[in-house]
Design an enzyme around this catalytic site. Structure first.
Site, PDB file in Angstrom:
ATOM      1  CB  THR A 214     -10.527   4.734  -1.854  1.00  0.00           C
ATOM      2  OG1 THR A 214     -10.204   5.018  -0.492  1.00  0.00           O
ATOM      3  CG2 THR A 214      -9.818   3.470  -2.295  1.00  0.00           C
TER       4      THR A 214
ATOM      5  CE  LYS B 150     -14.439   5.801  -0.092  1.00  0.00           C
ATOM      6  NZ  LYS B 150     -13.563   5.798   1.070  1.00  0.00           N
TER       7      LYS B 150
ATOM      8  CE  LYS C  63      -6.703  13.926  -0.087  1.00  0.00           C
ATOM      9  NZ  LYS C  63      -6.741  12.762  -0.964  1.00  0.00           N
ATOM     10  NE  ARG C  64      -4.540  10.099   9.975  1.00  0.00           N
ATOM     11  CZ  ARG C  64      -4.276   9.149  10.870  1.00  0.00           C
ATOM     12  NH1 ARG C  64      -5.028   8.075  10.942  1.00  0.00           N
ATOM     13  NH2 ARG C  64      -3.285   9.287  11.720  1.00  0.00           N
TER      14      ARG C  64
ATOM     15  CE  LYS D 164      -2.899  10.756   2.911  1.00  0.00           C
ATOM     16  NZ  LYS D 164      -3.438   9.944   1.810  1.00  0.00           N
TER      17      LYS D 164
ATOM     18  CG  HIS E  27      -2.119  -0.877   1.106  1.00  0.00           C
ATOM     19  ND1 HIS E  27      -3.279  -0.514   0.473  1.00  0.00           N
ATOM     20  CD2 HIS E  27      -2.323  -2.142   1.540  1.00  0.00           C
ATOM     21  CE1 HIS E  27      -4.146  -1.507   0.526  1.00  0.00           C
ATOM     22  NE2 HIS E  27      -3.588  -2.513   1.171  1.00  0.00           N
TER      23      HIS E  27
END
Length: 844
Positions: free
Chosen positions: A677, A681, A569-570, A575, A378
Site C-alpha cells: 500500500t 501512497k 517498508k519493513r 522486499k 495477506h
C-alpha cells in the site's frame, strides 16, 4: 505566480479542509480554554505544550461525541447488518489532524490556535503514534475503518489495546536498537473505557461430555476490558467505533489457591494474566508460535464474539424491542471479516458458542458460522503461515481442539465424496498437519470455515488459487475472490499533502476526496503548462520542508534539488533492500570513476524496522548505514549522492516523507509481495515508481499506463520457470557482470567496514549461496531502469507529465473502492455516501 503561501495561510484557503468561520473560531477558543482549566486543571502560566495538545484534542473530541452517540442511536433504530473487522493490528498513527479533516474543523482550529498565540504543528507533534501494528496489514485495517465510516457502513473494528505498540527504533553506531513504545504514558484523549461491557475469557481446564452437552470446566478466567475509540467518516456525521480489549485479572484471581500467607504473591501474580495485552508481537510476515501469542489471538475473538452475540440479541424490530434468539438470522445481521489468520480462532469459538451455549445442532451451527465469516489472506510466504502445535491447543484450549477435530473429520468426508480415492489430496487439505509435531493449519481452518476467501491484489489472488490454495479452489471455486488493497485519500492526500490537494481541487473541484476516480479528470490538464508548474512547485515545497525536517531531527543536510529516492517498508529479504544497496554502491562507483561527468544528484533514503529476532534484516540495516558512512563523507561525491537510513519509520514519518518523494522503490521479487500500500501512497502523492511486476504494482501499471512507471525484472512466470528449470545460480551473474562483481567484492572485502572487514560476510554468503529472492537475477535490469530514471529526471517537464499520469491513475487505489467491493461482494451490504442527521447542538 503569486508568492508562496505560508502553511497557516494555505490551510485557511483550502476548502477541502473546512472553513474558518469567526463564530466557529470563537467557540473553539472558549472550549480550548475551558478544557485547559477544567479538564487539565492548568492555566496559561504553567501549561506545557502537552497540556495545550490535550486541551485541543478534548476540544475536537467534543465535536465527535454528539455524532458518535447519534450514530449508535441511528444504528439501533435502523438495525442494519453490521460488519465486525477483527484484526490483531490497527496501525492508526495520530488521530488529531485526521479528525479535524474529517469533521471539516481544521482551518477553524488552526485559526483559533493561531489567535491563542500557539503553533499548531508543535501541538500536533505532542501526540504519540498509536503504533498498534507492524506495517501493511495493520495500516490497511486503519484505512478500512476510515472508509467504512465514510461509506456509512455499520462497522466495528475489534482488536487488542496493546500497552506497548511496535518498538521505537534507534540507530546506534549503525545498528538497530529497540526501545519500548510506552505510547500510553501520558494518557490517550481519544479512548473511552467501557467497564460495563467487560467480558470473561476462559483458558486451560478440561472438557466434560454430559447428557446436557459439553462443558468446559476448571478454567482460568481473564477479563477483557473494552476501550472505545471514535472513527469519524468524512463529513457525513457518522462516527463508528474501534473497540480494543485490555486484559484484566478478576478480583479473585489466584487468591482462592493460596492460604493467608500467600496473599501478597497471589496479588502480584495478577500481572501474569494481564500480560496478554501488554505488547504487540513485532513480527511482520513471520509466524512465532508462542503460547502468549495464541492467548492474544483467542482473547480478542472470545471477547469480540460475546459482544457480537450480545448486540445481536439486543436488537430492535420496528418499534418493538426483542431478544433475538433465532441464530439462523445471524448471517443476515452480522458479517465477520478475519484480517489474515490471526483471528482464525473466531471459527471454532463461534461453533463453541452456538453448539455448547446456544444449543444449536452441529449442522445448523456450521451453516451459520460459514455464512457469517470471511477470510482475507495477506501472504504466500511459507514462514508467515500460522501452524499451531496440537499439544499447545490441548493445554490452552481443550474444547476448541475437539471442535477443530470434528470440523476436520466432517470436511475430509466431504472432500473424499468429491475426490474418491485421492488420499494425497485429503492429506494436503487436512486442517491437521501430520508429522513429527502435529499442527493445526490455521489458513485451512479459515478457508473451510468461511464463505469467502480473498487475496489483496489481482496477481496475489491468482497465485493463491494456482498454488497455495489450489486444492481448495478446485473443491469450491465460488469461495475465492480478489479485493485489491487501497488507501484512504483523507489521510494520504488531503491531510498529509495539502498543497497537492489544493492544486487538484482548483482544477477539478473537491469531489475527489470522496470519489478518487475523479482524478482521471486531471488528464485534461496534461499539457497545461500552468498545471505542470503548480504540480512541480508543490513537490519542491514538500522537498524543502522534508529537508528541513531531516536537518532538525537527523542532523543531516541534503540537496533539495536532488532526486528524493525512497524505499520505506519493513526490512525483509523478499522486499530486497539488498538490491537497492547494490544500486547505491554501483552509482557511487560510477561517480568515483568519472567525477567530472554530469550525474543526476540523488538522495537515497531507506527506512523500516527489522523484527528484533530477524538477524539478517538487522544486518541489512547495518549495511545501509555502512554504505552511508562511506558515501556521505567522500569529498569527490559531494552532494551528488547521499544515502540516509531513516530512523524509526512510522505512520507520522511517512506522512512527512511520502509527499516529498520523487521515486518510489517497489522492488520485491515477483510473486512475493501480496499487494503493498506504500506503493499507492507514493503514486497518489506524485512520486514515480521503479518496480517489479509484483503485488499491486501490476494494477498501478495498468491504471497509469506501463510506460509511466519504470517496470523491470523477472515476471512471476519467469521466476517459476527458473525454479522449475536450471534453478538460480548467483555465481553466474557475479562472474558475468563486472559492476555487480565490484560491488560484492567491496562488501566482502571490508570497503564499507574497514574496522571489521568480515562484518558483512554472512550477507555475502547469503547472496552468493542461499538467496531465495534472486537479487542478482534482476540486478542488470534494475540498473538499466535506474539509468532511465536518471535521464528522465533531467527533463523536469516530461517527468512532471508522467507524475500527472500517475496521480490521475490513482482512483482505483482508494480504500473506499476496496471497502465498497467487500461490502457488496462479501458482506451483503450496500455502501452509502448519504449523511445521517446531524446531532443536536453540542451541549454547552
Amino acid at each position: 505566480m503569486s508568492k508562496p503561501l505560508s502553511d497557516h495561510d494555505r490551510k485557511k484557503q483550502i476548502s477541502v479542509r473546512g472553513l474558518a468561520g469567526v463564530e466557529n473560531v470563537a467557540e473553539l477558543k472558549v472550549a480550548f480554554n475551558r478544557h485547559l482549566h477544567f479538564t487539565l486543571v492548568k492555566d496559561r502560566n504553567v501549561a506545557s505544550k502537552r497540556d495545550y495538545y490535550f486541551a485541543l484534542a478534548n476540544t475536537v473530541r467534543d465535536h465527535l461525541v454528539g455524532r458518535w452517540i447519534r450514530t449508535q442511536q441511528y444504528y439501533y433504530e435502523k438495525d442494519p447488518k453490521r460488519v465486525y473487522y477483527i484484526s490483531l493490528e490497527f496501525y492508526m498513527g495520530r488521530t488529531l489532524q485526521n479528525t479535524m479533516v474529517n469533521l471539516a474543523l481544521e482551518n477553524a482550529c488552526d485559526e483559533a490556535i493561531y489567535q491563542l498565540g500557539l503553533d499548531m504543528e508543535e501541538l500536533e507533534d505532542m501526540e504519540e503514534d498509536a503504533g498498534l501494528g507492524n506495517g501493511g496489514l495493520g495500516r490497511l485495517a486503519a484505512c478500512f475503518l476510515d472508509s467504512m465510516a465514510s461509506l456509512g457502513l455499520a462497522a466495528y473494528g475489534y482488536g487488542i489495546r496493546y500497552e506497548f505498540g511496535i518498538f521505537n527504533q534507534k540507530i546506534v553506531n549503525g545498528w538497530q536498537v529497540e526501545e519500548a513504545d510506552d505510547w500510553l504514558r501520558y494518557g490517550n484523549p481519544w479512548e473511552k473505557a467501557r467497564p460495563e461491557y467487560m467480558r470473561p475469557v476462559k483458558f486451560y481446564g478440561r472438557t466434560e461430555h454430559t447428557p446436557e452437552g459439553v462443558k468446559w470446566v476448571d478454567t482460568q478466567v481473564v477479563l477483557a476490558l473494552p476501550y472505545d475509540t471514535p472513527i469519524p467518516g468524512y463529513r457525513n456525521n457518522i462516527v463508528n467505533t474501534m473497540r480494543l480489549w485490555s486484559a484484566k485479572a478478576p478480583c479473585d484471581f489466584n487468591l482462592k489457591d493460596f492460604n493467608v500467607g500467600g496473599y501478597i504473591q497471589a496479588v502480584l501474580d495478577r500481572n501474569l494474566c494481564e500480560n496478554i495485552s501488554r505488547v504487540l508481537y513485532p513480527n511482520d510476515n513471520f509466524f512465532e508460535g508462542k503460547e502468549l501469542r495464541l492467548k492474544q489471538e483467542y482473547f480478542v475473538v472470545a471477547a469480540t464474539l460475546q459482544d457480537i452475540v450480545r448486540r445481536f440479541k439486543a436488537s430492535k424490530f420496528g418499534s418493538r424491542e426483542i431478544v433475538r434468539t433465532d441464530f439462523a438470522q445471524l448471517p443476515n445481521k452480522v458479517a465477520i471479516q478475519l484480517n489474515d489468520t490471526h483471528p482464525a480462532m473466531a471459527i471454532p469459538e463461534l461453533m463453541r458458542v452456538l453448539v455448547d451455549e446456544e444449543k444449536l445442532d452441529w449442522d445448523k451451527a456450521w451453516d451459520v458460522c460459514v455464512r457469517t465469516c470471511a477470510y482475507t489472506n495477506h501472504t504466500v510466504l511459507p514462514e508467515a503461515l500460522e501452524r499451531w502445535p496440537i499439544d499447545l491447543f490441548h493445554h490452552l484450549l481443550p474444547r476448541h481442539l475437539e471442535i477443530i477435530y470434528e470440523i476436520n473429520r466432517r470436511f475430509l468426508q466431504y472432500v473424499a465424496s468429491k475426490f474418491p480415492g485421492d488420499n494425497d489430496r485429503l492429506r494436503r487439505m487436512s486442517l491437521i498437519e501430520e508429522g513429527g509435531c502435529k499442527k493445526v493449519n490455521m489458513a485451512h481452518m479459515c478457508i473451510v470455515g468461511s464463505h469467502a476467501v480473498n487475496g489483496v491484489a489481482r496477481i496475489h489472488s491468482e497465485i493463491l488459487v494456482a498454488t497455495l490454495f489450489k486444492d481448495f479452489y478446485e473443491l469450491d471455486p465460488h469461495k475465492f475472490q480478489n479485493k485489491t488493497n487501497g488507501i484512504t485519500p483523507r489521510r494520504w492526500l488531503v491531510m498529509c499533502n495539502p498543497g497537492l490537494a489544493e492544486v487538484i481541487a482548483e482544477r477539478i473541484g473537491e469531489e475527489f476526496v470522496r470519489d478518487l476516480d475523479q482524478l482521471k479528470k486531471l488528464l485534461k490538464f496534461i499539457d497545461d503548462d500552468a498545471f505542470i508548474r503548480d504540480i512541480a512547485k508543490v513537490k519542491q515545497e514538500n522537498k524543502l520542508k522534508f529537508a528541513v525536517h531531516l536537518e532538525e531531527h537527523y542532523k543531516v543536510k541534503i540537496n533539495p534539488q536532488s532526486m528524493f529516492d525512497f524505499q520505506v517498508k519493513r526490512i525483509h529479504e523478499y522486499k530486497r533492500q539488498l538490491l537497492n544497496c547494490l544500486h547505491m554502491i554501483t552509482y557511487y562507483n560510477r561517480i568515483k570513476k568519472e567525477p567530472n561527468k554530469h550525474w543526476t544528484p540523488r538522495t537515497i533514503m531507506v527506512g523500516g524496522k527489522a523484527a528484533p529476532g530477524y538477524h539478517t534484516a538487522k544486518m541489512i540495516i547495518r549495511l545501509i548505514t555502512a554504505i552511508g558512512e562511506v558515501v556521505n563523507h567522500d569529498p569527490v561525491i559531494g552532494d551528488r549522492l547521499k544515502v540516509i537510513f531513516l530512523e524509526n519509520y512510522r505512520v507520522t514519518l511517512a506522512e512527512k516523507a511520502i509527499p516529498s518523494a520523487d521515486l518510489s522503490e517497489q522492488i520485491s521479487t515477483a510473486g512475493t509481495e501480496a499487494s503493498g500500500t506504500g506503493n499507492m501512497k507514493f503514486m497518489l502523492n506524485g512520486a514515480l515508481t521503479i518496480g517489479t511486476m509484483d503485488g499491486a504494482n501490476v494494477e498501478m501499471a495498468e491504471e497509469a499506463g506501463e510506460k509511466n512507471l519504470f517496470i523491470f525484472g523477472m515476471r512471476v512466470e519467469e521466476v517459476d520457470a527458473m525454479d522449475a528449470g536450471k534453478g538460480y545460480h548467483a555465481s553466474e551473474y557475479y562472474n558475468r557482470i563486472p559492476e555487480l562483481k565490484q560491488a560484492m567484492d567491496q562488501i566482502s572485502g571490508g570497503f564499507f567496514s574497514h574496522k571489521q572487514p568480515d562484518l558483512f560476510k554472512e550477507l555475502v554468503d547469503l547472496l552468493m549461496h542461499h538467496d531465495r529472492f534472486k537479487v542478482f537475477a534482476d540486478y542488470e535490469a534494475y540498473i538499466k531502469s535506474q539509468d532511465k530514471v536518471n535521464e528522465l529526471y533531467k527533463k523536469p517537464k516530461e517527468w512532471t507529465k508522467m507524475v500527472i499520469h500517475n496521480i490521475a491513475g490513482c482512483g482505483k487505489f482508494s480504500s473506499d473502492r476496496t471497502i465498497s467491493q467487500y461490502a457488496r461482494e462479501i458482506w451483503g451490504m450496500e455502501p452509502s455516501l448519504e449523511k445521517i442527521p446531524a446531532p443536536d447542538e453540542q451541549l454547552k
